[in-house]
Scaffold this active site. Sequence first.
Site, PDB file in Angstrom:
ATOM      1  CG  ASP A   1       2.955   7.104   4.351  1.00  0.00           C
ATOM      2  OD1 ASP A   1       2.877   7.428   3.165  1.00  0.00           O
ATOM      3  OD2 ASP A   1       3.457   6.026   4.743  1.00  0.00           O
TER       4      ASP A   1
ATOM      5  CG  HIS B   1      -0.549   8.872  -5.427  1.00  0.00           C
ATOM      6  ND1 HIS B   1      -1.272   7.718  -5.260  1.00  0.00           N
ATOM      7  CD2 HIS B   1      -0.757   9.262  -6.706  1.00  0.00           C
ATOM      8  CE1 HIS B   1      -1.886   7.410  -6.399  1.00  0.00           C
ATOM      9  NE2 HIS B   1      -1.588   8.338  -7.287  1.00  0.00           N
TER      10      HIS B   1
HETATM   11  P1  ADQ Z   1       4.664   4.711  -0.744  1.00  0.00           P
HETATM   12  O1  ADQ Z   1       5.398   5.819  -0.068  1.00  0.00           O
HETATM   13  O2  ADQ Z   1       5.479   3.794  -1.562  1.00  0.00           O
HETATM   14  O3  ADQ Z   1       3.425   5.257  -1.620  1.00  0.00           O
HETATM   15  P2  ADQ Z   1       2.821   2.845   0.731  1.00  0.00           P
HETATM   16  O4  ADQ Z   1       1.471   3.394   0.595  1.00  0.00           O
HETATM   17  O5  ADQ Z   1       3.093   2.207   2.045  1.00  0.00           O
HETATM   18  O6  ADQ Z   1       3.964   3.905   0.497  1.00  0.00           O
HETATM   19  O7  ADQ Z   1       2.995   1.739  -0.393  1.00  0.00           O
HETATM   20  C1  ADQ Z   1       4.113   0.928  -0.400  1.00  0.00           C
HETATM   21  C2  ADQ Z   1       3.822  -0.334  -1.210  1.00  0.00           C
HETATM   22  O8  ADQ Z   1       5.049  -1.015  -1.402  1.00  0.00           O
HETATM   23  C3  ADQ Z   1       2.873  -1.272  -0.499  1.00  0.00           C
HETATM   24  O9  ADQ Z   1       1.981  -1.831  -1.427  1.00  0.00           O
HETATM   25  C4  ADQ Z   1       3.800  -2.346   0.086  1.00  0.00           C
HETATM   26  O10 ADQ Z   1       3.241  -3.646   0.113  1.00  0.00           O
HETATM   27  C5  ADQ Z   1       4.977  -2.320  -0.868  1.00  0.00           C
HETATM   28  N1  ADQ Z   1       6.210  -2.634  -0.125  1.00  0.00           N
HETATM   29  C6  ADQ Z   1       6.788  -1.909   0.835  1.00  0.00           C
HETATM   30  N2  ADQ Z   1       7.891  -2.524   1.297  1.00  0.00           N
HETATM   31  C7  ADQ Z   1       7.980  -3.681   0.623  1.00  0.00           C
HETATM   32  C8  ADQ Z   1       8.902  -4.762   0.660  1.00  0.00           C
HETATM   33  N3  ADQ Z   1       9.969  -4.775   1.468  1.00  0.00           N
HETATM   34  N4  ADQ Z   1       8.689  -5.796  -0.173  1.00  0.00           N
HETATM   35  C9  ADQ Z   1       7.634  -5.782  -1.026  1.00  0.00           C
HETATM   36  N5  ADQ Z   1       6.727  -4.796  -1.091  1.00  0.00           N
HETATM   37  C10 ADQ Z   1       6.911  -3.753  -0.284  1.00  0.00           C
HETATM   38  C11 ADQ Z   1       2.923   6.547  -1.986  1.00  0.00           C
HETATM   39  C12 ADQ Z   1       2.610   7.481  -0.812  1.00  0.00           C
HETATM   40  C13 ADQ Z   1       1.678   6.787   0.169  1.00  0.00           C
HETATM   41  C14 ADQ Z   1       0.406   6.334  -0.555  1.00  0.00           C
HETATM   42  C15 ADQ Z   1       0.740   5.549  -1.818  1.00  0.00           C
HETATM   43  C16 ADQ Z   1      -0.506   5.298  -2.667  1.00  0.00           C
HETATM   44  O11 ADQ Z   1       3.796   7.903  -0.173  1.00  0.00           O
HETATM   45  O12 ADQ Z   1       1.323   7.663   1.235  1.00  0.00           O
HETATM   46  O13 ADQ Z   1      -0.337   5.470   0.300  1.00  0.00           O
HETATM   47  O14 ADQ Z   1       1.662   6.266  -2.635  1.00  0.00           O
HETATM   48  O15 ADQ Z   1      -1.159   6.474  -2.953  1.00  0.00           O
END
Ligand code: ADQ
Length: 467
Positions: free
Chosen positions: A370, A161
Amino acid sequence: MLLSNREPFTKKKSKDGEERWVQKAGGLVSALTPVMTQADGVWVAWAPDAGEASRAMVPGGGEPSFLLRSVPLSQSEVRRYYQGFANRALWPLCHYLLDRCDFQEQDWEVYRRVNARFADAVAEESREGDLVWIQDYHFCLAPRMVRERRRDRGAIAYFHHVPFPAAQVFRVLPWREDVLLGLLGADLVGFHSKNYAKNFMTSCADILGAQVDEASGQVLWQGRSTQVGWFPIGIDVDTHEAIARSPEVESQVTEIRKKVSGEKIILGVDRLDYTKGILERLYAFERLLERNPSYRGEVSFVQIAVPSRTAVEDYRNLKRKVDETVGRINGQYSRLGWTPVSYQYRGLPKEELIAQYRAADVALVTPLRDGMNLVAKEYVACRVEDDGVLVLSEFTGAAEELGRDSVLVNPYNINDVANALDFALKMHPDEQRARMRRLRSRVALRDIDWWLDESLRAAQASAEAGV
Ligand code: ADQ
């Protein structure tokens, strides 16, 4: 059958004192739950709160269910496997942040031991011909370990991921051969982007001397072949859209707009992680205000950061720096009736998050690196009126799909981000609409179900090809 670090359901005590399994938030869990129940599957995961290994049908209570096999870890294992090797070695390495890497021999040893423990659990639970799908960098060694422990020839797939770094960066890892060999135990190794897949294949060729056919994505090592592919993950677009259109969200948007003092809103949403570029983003907003006095009193920056990995020192330091920086900017620029930065250090319930997406004129998504970044896709999916501007880091996986119609930036270049914000805030509504429509159709095209179907189909195909 699935293996992931995080468990998909947790046990919670309800008001009547009864314990129930509650589904955890997240697109992956909601997309996989119906697949798992339909396939009568087994999900193996770490149980942070459990004292001992457990097997339970989740959610249970008469609903369609699947088996959750929980693997407990001791505190010192969590320290070395999770906070240590996974999050202080592999995580910064994959995100090109070498100065944050801390390579400890003991962390590595425990990582290896924990991977073996999970592989044992997978082998115990797996039935003839089961597809085993391993998720993420916590389990780089598990594909090979599962293969060694299984008697039948069911497919083994792995999905990464996070980014896979350029071979020159990956080479830095003291245990680079072991990690590559671990991954090559899978029939299929999946990434978010073509670029990560290429980096992985180059590493296999350069470091192991494996035979690689980049065009077909085949890596041949000691008579076994592994298929490498890219499957950009998506989100549940229909659910996001439906919630975004609901009257409850509509009224929350009005509330948010009333509360935030500026006319226009810039929004950042992240886990509080140094890879997300939150500090650099704050500096860029500060630069915008410094250079363009007309934005003072007019534009507010809302940053919502959910606490993350608080046991790791780097994360605690980051929190302190973000607090200080927000304080400094607000101290310098606040005036009666206007606060430049509204900072919330918490996770928001889905509806509230979607209301924030709907209320924001600009989404500022500027990670230093990311794998994909789902926030960018969620913002786009929630812009049901086809307006709003996405400012996006070129170092996200999402930039491959959404780069063309967002405003792309180099997050390390503070002036570049400040200029992009200025450009986004001034963008004509017609141009916003044209760009947002194209972004929305791209996000809808490859949603979470697309990702699931493509990944599972490729996993079956690679196993059937007998590679
Ligand atoms: P993450 O590093 O966690 O995921 P991301 O893809 O942005 O990063 O996902 C974060 C999730 O958490 C999103 O669904 C978002 O809505 C939620 N989130 C973030 N901040 C929040 C808040 N304050 N309140 C509620 N919800 C919040 C890892 C990898 C990424 C990859 C994903 C999926 O690092 O690059 O996209 O896995 O593969």
